[in-house]
Motif scaffolding. Structure first.
Motif, PDB file in Angstrom:
ATOM      1  N   SER A 145      -6.884  -9.103   1.729  1.00 38.02           N
ATOM      2  CA  SER A 145      -7.506  -7.783   1.801  1.00 38.02           C
ATOM      3  C   SER A 145      -6.411  -6.755   2.076  1.00 38.02           C
ATOM      4  CB  SER A 145      -8.556  -7.750   2.910  1.00 38.02           C
ATOM      5  OG  SER A 145      -7.937  -7.886   4.168  1.00 38.02           O
ATOM      6  N   GLU A 146      -6.756  -5.500   1.924  1.00 39.93           N
ATOM      7  CA  GLU A 146      -5.762  -4.445   2.171  1.00 39.93           C
ATOM      8  C   GLU A 146      -5.294  -4.471   3.619  1.00 39.93           C
ATOM      9  OE1 GLU A 146      -6.702  -0.546   0.712  1.00 39.93           O
ATOM     10  OE2 GLU A 146      -7.582  -1.361  -1.115  1.00 39.93           O
ATOM     11  N   LYS A 147      -6.196  -4.857   4.519  1.00 43.65           N
ATOM     12  CA  LYS A 147      -5.844  -4.938   5.939  1.00 43.65           C
ATOM     13  C   LYS A 147      -4.773  -6.019   6.159  1.00 43.65           C
ATOM     14  CE  LYS A 147      -9.355  -5.637   8.619  1.00 43.65           C
ATOM     15  NZ  LYS A 147     -10.318  -6.089   9.621  1.00 43.65           N
ATOM     16  N   ASP A 148      -4.931  -7.173   5.486  1.00 47.20           N
ATOM     17  CA  ASP A 148      -3.947  -8.268   5.599  1.00 47.20           C
ATOM     18  C   ASP A 148      -2.582  -7.823   5.108  1.00 47.20           C
ATOM     19  OD1 ASP A 148      -5.927  -9.951   6.543  1.00 47.20           O
ATOM     20  OD2 ASP A 148      -6.373 -10.787   4.566  1.00 47.20           O
ATOM     21  N   VAL A 149      -2.575  -7.110   3.980  1.00 45.34           N
ATOM     22  CA  VAL A 149      -1.320  -6.641   3.405  1.00 45.34           C
ATOM     23  C   VAL A 149      -0.643  -5.649   4.337  1.00 45.34           C
ATOM     24  CG1 VAL A 149      -0.300  -5.394   1.462  1.00 45.34           C
ATOM     25  CG2 VAL A 149      -2.091  -7.062   1.038  1.00 45.34           C
ATOM     26  N   ALA A 150      -1.439  -4.759   4.909  1.00 47.23           N
ATOM     27  CA  ALA A 150      -0.871  -3.756   5.837  1.00 47.23           C
ATOM     28  C   ALA A 150      -0.315  -4.409   7.086  1.00 47.23           C
ATOM     29  CB  ALA A 150      -1.956  -2.745   6.211  1.00 47.23           C
ATOM     30  N   MET A 151      -0.960  -5.501   7.534  1.00 48.55           N
ATOM     31  CA  MET A 151      -0.525  -6.188   8.756  1.00 48.55           C
ATOM     32  C   MET A 151       0.680  -7.105   8.514  1.00 48.55           C
ATOM     33  SD  MET A 151      -2.321  -5.078  11.205  1.00 48.55           S
ATOM     34  CE  MET A 151      -1.936  -6.211  12.526  1.00 48.55           C
TER      35      MET A 151
ATOM     36  N   ASP B 167       3.675  -6.595   7.215  1.00 48.26           N
ATOM     37  CA  ASP B 167       5.012  -6.106   7.573  1.00 48.26           C
ATOM     38  C   ASP B 167       5.076  -5.609   9.036  1.00 48.26           C
ATOM     39  OD1 ASP B 167       3.271  -4.132   6.745  1.00 48.26           O
ATOM     40  OD2 ASP B 167       4.894  -2.705   6.327  1.00 48.26           O
ATOM     41  N   VAL B 168       3.969  -5.741   9.787  1.00 47.46           N
ATOM     42  CA  VAL B 168       3.981  -5.356  11.204  1.00 47.46           C
ATOM     43  C   VAL B 168       4.482  -6.554  12.011  1.00 47.46           C
ATOM     44  CG1 VAL B 168       2.565  -4.665  13.162  1.00 47.46           C
ATOM     45  CG2 VAL B 168       2.107  -3.718  10.909  1.00 47.46           C
TER      46      VAL B 168
END
Length: 153
Positions: A143-149, A151-152
């Motif tokens: 999901s977009e949330k997984d992708v955003a997380m 590189d954190v």
């Protein structure tokens, strides 16, 4: 040839000979899946499922063939070996006077009333959830949330 271009699954043959052999020598559990019937409009909206394997004690309406105008009738037996069902009031008389049930293929009938038990209810629920998900059930997808997380750190 054109038949090769239309193939979706490499493990399933499109050869007429192999398909016929698979169909006519299929085991009982496979025949059950082949012997499915469409649900009536109201059952379809009620359960959210288009078709189900037919079973004894379902009530059906015949929609094709010479018995198509008959009233709603009950399935008395599902004859998997012959790929047919027998319906309670559809009987013909032989020349010697004996009465025999007329075999009907399940694809030519519409289920108007289901015989429900816990297993069948579970099957309908499973099928409905599968249909509700549409094509994408989120299998292996990020999901977009997984992708955003990702590189954190």
């Amino acid at each position: 040839s054109d038949s090769e271009a239309m193939k979706f699954n490499a493990s399933v043959s499109s050869s007429r000979r192999k398909c016929r052999k698979a169909h006519f020598s299929a085991p009982s559990h496979v025949r059950r899946k082949v012997m499915t019937a469409a649900l009536s409009k109201d059952l379809r909206t009620k359960h959210g499922v288009r078709s189900l394997p037919i079973r004894k004690d379902d009530e059906i309406q015949i929609v094709r063939g010479k018995h198509a105008k008959e009233a709603v009738a009950k399935v008395t037996s599902v004859y998997r070996r012959r790929y047919c069902i027998h319906v309670d009031r559809i009987i013909k008389e032989k020349t010697n006077g004996a009465q025999v049930q007329v075999p009907i293929h399940p694809s030519k009938v519409q289920i108007t009333k289901l015989k429900l038990d816990k297993d069948r209810k579970a099957l309908i629920e499973r099928k409905r959830l599968g249909r509700a998900g549409g094509g994408d059930k989120g299998k292996g997808k990020f999901s977009e949330k997984d992708v955003a997380m990702a590189d954190v750190d």
